[in-house]
Design an enzyme around this catalytic site. Structure first.
Site, PDB file in Angstrom:
ATOM      1  CG  HIS A  17      -1.922  -1.041   1.355  1.00  0.00           C
ATOM      2  ND1 HIS A  17      -2.069  -1.816   2.478  1.00  0.00           N
ATOM      3  CD2 HIS A  17      -2.869  -1.485   0.486  1.00  0.00           C
ATOM      4  CE1 HIS A  17      -3.067  -2.680   2.310  1.00  0.00           C
ATOM      5  NE2 HIS A  17      -3.557  -2.507   1.099  1.00  0.00           N
ATOM      6  CE  LYS A  41     -12.735  -6.699   3.181  1.00  0.00           C
ATOM      7  NZ  LYS A  41     -11.535  -6.163   2.554  1.00  0.00           N
ATOM      8  NE  ARG A  90      -3.368  -7.312  -4.376  1.00  0.00           N
ATOM      9  CZ  ARG A  90      -4.141  -7.889  -3.487  1.00  0.00           C
ATOM     10  NH1 ARG A  90      -3.634  -8.302  -2.356  1.00  0.00           N
ATOM     11  NH2 ARG A  90      -5.416  -8.068  -3.717  1.00  0.00           N
ATOM     12  CB  SER A 128      -4.414  -6.573   4.957  1.00  0.00           C
ATOM     13  OG  SER A 128      -4.023  -5.359   4.391  1.00  0.00           O
TER      14      SER A 128
HETATM   15  N1  COA Z   1      -0.376  -4.062  -1.671  1.00  0.00           N
HETATM   16  C1  COA Z   1      -0.726  -4.984  -0.773  1.00  0.00           C
HETATM   17  N2  COA Z   1      -1.987  -5.375  -0.590  1.00  0.00           N
HETATM   18  C2  COA Z   1      -2.929  -4.819  -1.344  1.00  0.00           C
HETATM   19  C3  COA Z   1      -2.626  -3.850  -2.306  1.00  0.00           C
HETATM   20  C4  COA Z   1      -1.287  -3.483  -2.464  1.00  0.00           C
HETATM   21  N3  COA Z   1      -0.899  -2.594  -3.363  1.00  0.00           N
HETATM   22  N4  COA Z   1      -3.770  -3.481  -2.907  1.00  0.00           N
HETATM   23  C5  COA Z   1      -4.742  -4.189  -2.339  1.00  0.00           C
HETATM   24  N5  COA Z   1      -4.237  -4.996  -1.408  1.00  0.00           N
HETATM   25  C6  COA Z   1      -4.975  -5.970  -0.604  1.00  0.00           C
HETATM   26  C7  COA Z   1      -5.543  -5.460   0.645  1.00  0.00           C
HETATM   27  O1  COA Z   1      -4.623  -5.578   1.702  1.00  0.00           O
HETATM   28  C8  COA Z   1      -6.729  -6.362   0.827  1.00  0.00           C
HETATM   29  O2  COA Z   1      -6.304  -7.574   1.375  1.00  0.00           O
HETATM   30  P1  COA Z   1      -7.253  -8.443   2.312  1.00  0.00           P
HETATM   31  O3  COA Z   1      -8.484  -8.740   1.523  1.00  0.00           O
HETATM   32  O4  COA Z   1      -6.406  -9.605   2.589  1.00  0.00           O
HETATM   33  O5  COA Z   1      -7.545  -7.607   3.514  1.00  0.00           O
HETATM   34  C9  COA Z   1      -7.204  -6.634  -0.580  1.00  0.00           C
HETATM   35  O6  COA Z   1      -6.091  -6.392  -1.371  1.00  0.00           O
HETATM   36  C10 COA Z   1      -8.286  -5.725  -1.086  1.00  0.00           C
HETATM   37  O7  COA Z   1      -8.521  -4.748  -0.172  1.00  0.00           O
HETATM   38  P2  COA Z   1      -8.644  -3.194  -0.371  1.00  0.00           P
HETATM   39  O8  COA Z   1      -7.711  -2.644  -1.356  1.00  0.00           O
HETATM   40  O9  COA Z   1      -8.579  -2.613   0.984  1.00  0.00           O
HETATM   41  O10 COA Z   1     -10.003  -3.109  -0.997  1.00  0.00           O
HETATM   42  P3  COA Z   1     -11.367  -3.532  -0.390  1.00  0.00           P
HETATM   43  O11 COA Z   1     -11.872  -4.543  -1.343  1.00  0.00           O
HETATM   44  O12 COA Z   1     -11.324  -3.879   1.040  1.00  0.00           O
HETATM   45  O13 COA Z   1     -12.119  -2.155  -0.476  1.00  0.00           O
HETATM   46  C11 COA Z   1     -12.970  -0.196  -1.565  1.00  0.00           C
HETATM   47  C12 COA Z   1     -12.172  -1.486  -1.657  1.00  0.00           C
HETATM   48  C13 COA Z   1     -12.799   0.506  -0.246  1.00  0.00           C
HETATM   49  C14 COA Z   1     -12.405   0.665  -2.642  1.00  0.00           C
HETATM   50  C15 COA Z   1     -14.444  -0.540  -1.840  1.00  0.00           C
HETATM   51  O14 COA Z   1     -14.896  -1.546  -0.983  1.00  0.00           O
HETATM   52  C16 COA Z   1     -15.350   0.659  -1.728  1.00  0.00           C
HETATM   53  O15 COA Z   1     -15.260   1.591  -2.484  1.00  0.00           O
HETATM   54  N6  COA Z   1     -16.287   0.640  -0.755  1.00  0.00           N
HETATM   55  C17 COA Z   1     -17.228   1.722  -0.514  1.00  0.00           C
HETATM   56  C18 COA Z   1     -18.639   1.373  -1.008  1.00  0.00           C
HETATM   57  C19 COA Z   1     -18.727   1.600  -2.484  1.00  0.00           C
HETATM   58  O16 COA Z   1     -18.663   2.710  -2.965  1.00  0.00           O
HETATM   59  N7  COA Z   1     -18.873   0.516  -3.257  1.00  0.00           N
HETATM   60  C20 COA Z   1     -18.867   0.600  -4.704  1.00  0.00           C
HETATM   61  C21 COA Z   1     -20.226   0.573  -5.290  1.00  0.00           C
HETATM   62  S1  COA Z   1     -21.066  -0.943  -4.968  1.00  0.00           S
END
Ligand code: COA
Length: 161
Positions: A17, A41, A90, A128
């Protein structure tokens, strides 16, 4: 002013990140890291803890601020007058989900676009969840998360290192 949002759960922030945050600064004037306050979550770290860890590990970066949000990402972006969402890719497995999210977000608000940065190879396998699993079993997470996060992870699992 070109303002972007890098949203995520950051439970906890990893070096992957942090790499995306640092590299985003080349394509935007100001980056807001949006920490999702996602009640479904069941995160290990509270939203306040996640925000504080991000503040600590981005303290050296100008033009980066950390904020939590709930509700729709596009509404948060609109509220902050940000026109760009940054996401890290990724692997090909991320692509389908990310494509769908970017298209939904664009359909919800056509003023907002998503840009993707490919993760550096050394972080391509990081997530994560895997970091939490390693810490929970007493493994070494120093290579995966910023230094201030290491101790906080072990503390959560009742281990002092
Ligand atoms: N390096 C390491 N890990 C990474 C990464 C990187 N560059 N990019 C993503 N990840 C990992 C995260 O650690 C996470 O791992 P985990 O699942 O083991 O915890 C996973 O990839 C994805 O997580 P994250 O990037 O935090 O995305 P998310 O899926 O939890 O959330 C949002 C994404 C916040 C953008 C999305 O849920 C959102 O916009 N929510 C708001 C509601 C909304 O508007 N929804 C859209 C319309 S339905």
């Amino acid at each position: 002013m070109n303002r972007a949002i890098y949203p995520g759960s950051f439970d906890p922030v990893t070096l992957g990140h942090l790499d995306i945050i640092e590299r985003s600064l080349a394509i935007t004037d100001e980056l807001i890291v949006g920490v999702l306050n996602n009640k479904t979550k069941n995160p290990l770290f509270s939203v306040e803890e996640r925000v504080n860890m991000l503040k600590e590990v981005t303290g050296h970066l100008k033009h980066v601020t950390i904020q939590s949000f709930d509700g729709l990402l596009v509404d948060f972006a609109e509220q902050l007058q940000a026109k760009m969402i940054v996401r890290g890719l990724r692997a090909i497995t991320d692509f389908e989900y990310e494509l769908q999210m970017s298209q939904i977000n664009h359909a919800l608000n056509s003023n907002i676009d998503t840009v993707f940065l490919t993760t550096r190879l050394q972080y391509a396998y990081l997530s994560s969840s895997t970091v939490k699993e390693i810490a929970a079993m007493g493994g070494d997470v120093k290579k995966f998360v910023p230094q201030p996060v290491v101790g906080k992870l072990y503390e959560k699992y009742g281990m002092i290192r």
